[in-house]
Design a protein around this motif. Structure first.
Motif, PDB file in Angstrom:
ATOM      1  N   GLY A 186       0.812  -1.215   0.000  1.00 54.02           N
ATOM      2  CA  GLY A 186       0.000   0.000   0.000  1.00 54.02           C
ATOM      3  C   GLY A 186       0.845   1.265   0.000  1.00 54.02           C
ATOM      4  N   LEU A 187       1.911   1.266   0.784  1.00 54.00           N
ATOM      5  CA  LEU A 187       2.800   2.434   0.823  1.00 54.00           C
ATOM      6  C   LEU A 187       3.508   2.635  -0.521  1.00 54.00           C
ATOM      7  CD1 LEU A 187       4.393   2.046   4.364  1.00 54.00           C
ATOM      8  CD2 LEU A 187       3.045   4.015   3.565  1.00 54.00           C
ATOM      9  N   ALA A 188       3.964   1.538  -1.124  1.00 52.94           N
ATOM     10  CA  ALA A 188       4.650   1.652  -2.410  1.00 52.94           C
ATOM     11  C   ALA A 188       3.704   2.162  -3.490  1.00 52.94           C
ATOM     12  CB  ALA A 188       5.241   0.298  -2.806  1.00 52.94           C
ATOM     13  N   ASP A 189       2.469   1.680  -3.482  1.00 55.46           N
ATOM     14  CA  ASP A 189       1.470   2.186  -4.427  1.00 55.46           C
ATOM     15  C   ASP A 189       1.166   3.661  -4.154  1.00 55.46           C
ATOM     16  OD1 ASP A 189       1.035   0.094  -6.144  1.00 55.46           O
ATOM     17  OD2 ASP A 189      -1.061  -0.218  -5.586  1.00 55.46           O
ATOM     18  N   ALA A 190       1.042   4.019  -2.884  1.00 55.72           N
ATOM     19  CA  ALA A 190       0.751   5.415  -2.542  1.00 55.72           C
ATOM     20  C   ALA A 190       1.889   6.323  -2.996  1.00 55.72           C
ATOM     21  CB  ALA A 190       0.520   5.545  -1.038  1.00 55.72           C
ATOM     22  N   PHE A 191       3.120   5.840  -2.893  1.00 53.74           N
ATOM     23  CA  PHE A 191       4.261   6.632  -3.357  1.00 53.74           C
ATOM     24  C   PHE A 191       4.212   6.799  -4.868  1.00 53.74           C
ATOM     25  CE2 PHE A 191       8.899   6.763  -4.522  1.00 53.74           C
ATOM     26  CZ  PHE A 191       9.087   8.095  -4.142  1.00 53.74           C
ATOM     27  N   ALA A 192       3.925   5.717  -5.584  1.00 57.22           N
ATOM     28  CA  ALA A 192       3.808   5.822  -7.046  1.00 57.22           C
ATOM     29  C   ALA A 192       2.681   6.777  -7.423  1.00 57.22           C
ATOM     30  CB  ALA A 192       3.571   4.441  -7.651  1.00 57.22           C
ATOM     31  N   ARG A 193       1.587   6.759  -6.680  1.00 59.31           N
ATOM     32  CA  ARG A 193       0.483   7.684  -6.949  1.00 59.31           C
ATOM     33  C   ARG A 193       0.876   9.122  -6.614  1.00 59.31           C
ATOM     34  NH1 ARG A 193      -3.677   6.834  -3.625  1.00 59.31           N
ATOM     35  NH2 ARG A 193      -2.819   5.126  -2.392  1.00 59.31           N
ATOM     36  N   GLN A 194       1.676   9.277  -5.562  1.00 58.18           N
ATOM     37  CA  GLN A 194       2.163  10.617  -5.205  1.00 58.18           C
ATOM     38  C   GLN A 194       2.937  11.240  -6.364  1.00 58.18           C
ATOM     39  OE1 GLN A 194       4.535  10.715  -1.572  1.00 58.18           O
ATOM     40  NE2 GLN A 194       5.604  12.568  -2.225  1.00 58.18           N
ATOM     41  N   LEU A 195       3.702  10.427  -7.066  1.00 64.23           N
ATOM     42  CA  LEU A 195       4.545  10.928  -8.154  1.00 64.23           C
ATOM     43  C   LEU A 195       3.818  10.973  -9.498  1.00 64.23           C
ATOM     44  CD1 LEU A 195       7.946   9.153  -7.434  1.00 64.23           C
ATOM     45  CD2 LEU A 195       7.191  11.408  -6.714  1.00 64.23           C
ATOM     46  N   TYR A 196       2.923  10.011  -9.747  1.00 63.44           N
ATOM     47  CA  TYR A 196       2.380   9.854 -11.098  1.00 63.44           C
ATOM     48  C   TYR A 196       0.860   9.880 -11.185  1.00 63.44           C
ATOM     49  CZ  TYR A 196       7.195   8.781 -12.085  1.00 63.44           C
ATOM     50  OH  TYR A 196       8.561   8.867 -12.193  1.00 63.44           O
ATOM     51  N   GLY A 197       0.195  10.084 -10.050  1.00 65.92           N
ATOM     52  CA  GLY A 197      -1.252  10.246 -10.093  1.00 65.92           C
ATOM     53  C   GLY A 197      -2.018   8.961  -9.922  1.00 65.92           C
ATOM     54  N   ASP A 198      -3.306   9.099  -9.673  1.00 66.71           N
ATOM     55  CA  ASP A 198      -4.153   7.947  -9.369  1.00 66.71           C
ATOM     56  C   ASP A 198      -4.420   7.053 -10.577  1.00 66.71           C
ATOM     57  OD1 ASP A 198      -4.299   8.716  -6.748  1.00 66.71           O
ATOM     58  OD2 ASP A 198      -6.242   9.715  -6.947  1.00 66.71           O
ATOM     59  N   ASP A 199      -4.230   7.563 -11.782  1.00 68.53           N
ATOM     60  CA  ASP A 199      -4.469   6.730 -12.964  1.00 68.53           C
ATOM     61  C   ASP A 199      -3.312   5.777 -13.237  1.00 68.53           C
ATOM     62  OD1 ASP A 199      -6.946   7.870 -13.424  1.00 68.53           O
ATOM     63  OD2 ASP A 199      -6.175   9.379 -14.812  1.00 68.53           O
ATOM     64  N   LEU A 200      -2.086   6.232 -12.996  1.00 65.31           N
ATOM     65  CA  LEU A 200      -0.908   5.436 -13.337  1.00 65.31           C
ATOM     66  C   LEU A 200      -0.234   4.811 -12.127  1.00 65.31           C
ATOM     67  CD1 LEU A 200       0.793   7.713 -16.044  1.00 65.31           C
ATOM     68  CD2 LEU A 200      -0.787   5.808 -16.379  1.00 65.31           C
ATOM     69  N   GLY A 201      -0.503   5.319 -10.933  1.00 58.72           N
ATOM     70  CA  GLY A 201       0.223   4.880  -9.755  1.00 58.72           C
ATOM     71  C   GLY A 201      -0.119   3.507  -9.227  1.00 58.72           C
ATOM     72  N   PRO A 202      -1.392   3.126  -9.126  1.00 55.19           N
ATOM     73  CA  PRO A 202      -1.705   1.847  -8.481  1.00 55.19           C
ATOM     74  C   PRO A 202      -1.247   0.652  -9.308  1.00 55.19           C
ATOM     75  CG  PRO A 202      -3.655   3.271  -8.653  1.00 55.19           C
ATOM     76  CD  PRO A 202      -2.600   3.866  -9.520  1.00 55.19           C
ATOM     77  N   ALA A 203      -0.771  -0.386  -8.617  1.00 54.81           N
ATOM     78  CA  ALA A 203      -0.456  -1.636  -9.313  1.00 54.81           C
ATOM     79  C   ALA A 203      -1.718  -2.167  -9.978  1.00 54.81           C
ATOM     80  CB  ALA A 203       0.092  -2.660  -8.319  1.00 54.81           C
ATOM     81  N   ARG A 204      -1.605  -2.583 -11.226  1.00 55.44           N
ATOM     82  CA  ARG A 204      -2.784  -2.949 -12.006  1.00 55.44           C
ATOM     83  C   ARG A 204      -3.571  -4.092 -11.372  1.00 55.44           C
ATOM     84  NH1 ARG A 204      -1.562  -4.539 -17.774  1.00 55.44           N
ATOM     85  NH2 ARG A 204      -3.827  -4.353 -18.004  1.00 55.44           N
ATOM     86  N   ILE A 205      -2.883  -5.032 -10.722  1.00 55.02           N
ATOM     87  CA  ILE A 205      -3.603  -6.200 -10.208  1.00 55.02           C
ATOM     88  C   ILE A 205      -4.554  -5.834  -9.071  1.00 55.02           C
ATOM     89  CG2 ILE A 205      -1.881  -7.875 -10.943  1.00 55.02           C
ATOM     90  CD1 ILE A 205      -0.906  -8.002  -8.023  1.00 55.02           C
ATOM     91  N   GLY A 206      -4.304  -4.722  -8.394  1.00 55.49           N
ATOM     92  CA  GLY A 206      -5.167  -4.354  -7.284  1.00 55.49           C
ATOM     93  C   GLY A 206      -6.319  -3.446  -7.649  1.00 55.49           C
ATOM     94  N   VAL A 207      -6.252  -2.819  -8.804  1.00 55.09           N
ATOM     95  CA  VAL A 207      -7.227  -1.789  -9.176  1.00 55.09           C
ATOM     96  C   VAL A 207      -8.677  -2.289  -9.165  1.00 55.09           C
ATOM     97  CG1 VAL A 207      -7.988  -0.304 -11.085  1.00 55.09           C
ATOM     98  CG2 VAL A 207      -5.575  -0.357 -10.425  1.00 55.09           C
ATOM     99  N   PRO A 208      -8.975  -3.498  -9.689  1.00 56.96           N
ATOM    100  CA  PRO A 208     -10.383  -3.911  -9.730  1.00 56.96           C
ATOM    101  C   PRO A 208     -11.057  -4.018  -8.360  1.00 56.96           C
ATOM    102  CG  PRO A 208      -9.062  -5.263 -11.203  1.00 56.96           C
ATOM    103  CD  PRO A 208      -8.110  -4.478 -10.363  1.00 56.96           C
TER     104      PRO A 208
END
Length: 294
Positions: A186-208
């Motif tokens: 969750g923290l790693a995804d939140a960091f990716a979202r912090q840098l690249y936004g909610d569309d690109l940040g979350p790991a794809r497998i968790g999005v659904p």
């Protein structure tokens, strides 16, 4: 510290164009750069076997398909984009965490196996491993969605690497829980979202499953589970558990990632921190904060 993104493009092209009898030796030479990733593995690791077992590109088929995929990665500037993304992400983490002692890191971007139905399907052509300090490995198929998320993927794995680096959060195999693992995702995804936004940040497998209350509630029942052999089912879901001969627990692919995002987002909102500032946040406190808020 330095981050080295190995030129695996040239190495993989050489492997795929070599006579079949020479490929294993060439692959082993390429993988040597990340041999330290297996330093806790009991006994001597067979790097080629590990590569094949973790959905790495095959040595005896699909050469043209793999070469075409390599060309797609090269045309997208994948290695340059990863290097810049890692440098940018490191700068953000260093600024947010004064005194952070970061190790030198070696990064391998490796093509996945197009004939592996689990990798190409449920895993969506992407797996990453950044939990062993000093090493990051990303196994990748250039689906357009993965190429769009390449920089976010690199940032996600870097957050893992520095969270569990010496001086950071201790990953003790004898006491670590599913909750610790899920919070890390969750923290790693939140960091990716912090840098690249909610569309690109979350790991794809968790999005659904990000907003699936039933899945979230089920994951919460497993937070105290220990034994790393049990983590696959709770974090990645039943499809991965079944793939590796482990016991499923009734969760869809990526359930732990989705739950981790929800746990971490509640904590960040409550504390006003960014994911970069929460690099070393205690997983128990993150979980407790969420549970207190209902």
């Amino acid at each position: 510290m330095s981050i080295t993104v190995v030129d695996t493009y040239s190495a993989m092209r050489r492997i795929l164009m070599a006579p079949p009898a020479d490929r294993a030796h060439l692959l082993r030479s390429m993988l040597e750069a990340n041999k330290g990733m297996y330093r806790y593995h009991p006994g001597e690791i067979d790097l080629v076997a590990a590569h094949l077992q973790t959905s790495g590109f095959p040595l005896d088929r699909d050469e043209e398909r793999c070469l075409d995929a390599l060309d797609t990665l090269a045309a997208a500037g994948a290695w340059t984009r990863m290097r810049r993304a890692l440098d940018d992400a490191l700068a953000v983490l260093l600024e947010a965490t004064p005194g952070l002692q970061a190790p030198d890191i070696t990064v391998l971007l490796v093509l996945g196996d197009p004939g592996d139905d689990h990798f190409m399907g449920p895993c969506k052509g992407l797996t990453g491993f950044g939990g062993i300090s000093g090493h990051i490995a990303i196994t990748f198929w250039p689906y357009p969605e993965n190429l769009e998320r390449l920089k976010a993927t690199a940032a996600h794995e870097l957050h893992h690497n520095l969270r569990w680096a010496p001086g950071g959060v201790v990953w003790d195999p004898t006491t670590v829980t599913v909750g610790d693992h899920i919070v890390g995702e969750g923290l790693a995804d939140a960091f990716a979202r912090q840098l690249y936004g909610d569309d690109l940040g979350p790991a794809r497998i968790g999005v659904p499953h990000l907003h699936d209350d039933e899945v979230f509630g089920k994951v919460l029942t497993g937070l105290d589970v220990t034994g790393m052999q049990n983590f696959t089912a709770w974090v990645h879901g039943d499809p991965s558990a079944e793939r590796f001969g482990l016991t499923p627990v009734g969760l869809p692919m990526g359930a732990g990632y989705a739950a981790g995002n929800r746990l971490v987002d509640t904590y960040l909102a409550a504390t006003g921190q960014t994911a970069a500032q929460a690099l070393h946040a205690d997983s128990a406190e993150i979980i407790a904060t969420t549970l207190r808020r209902g």
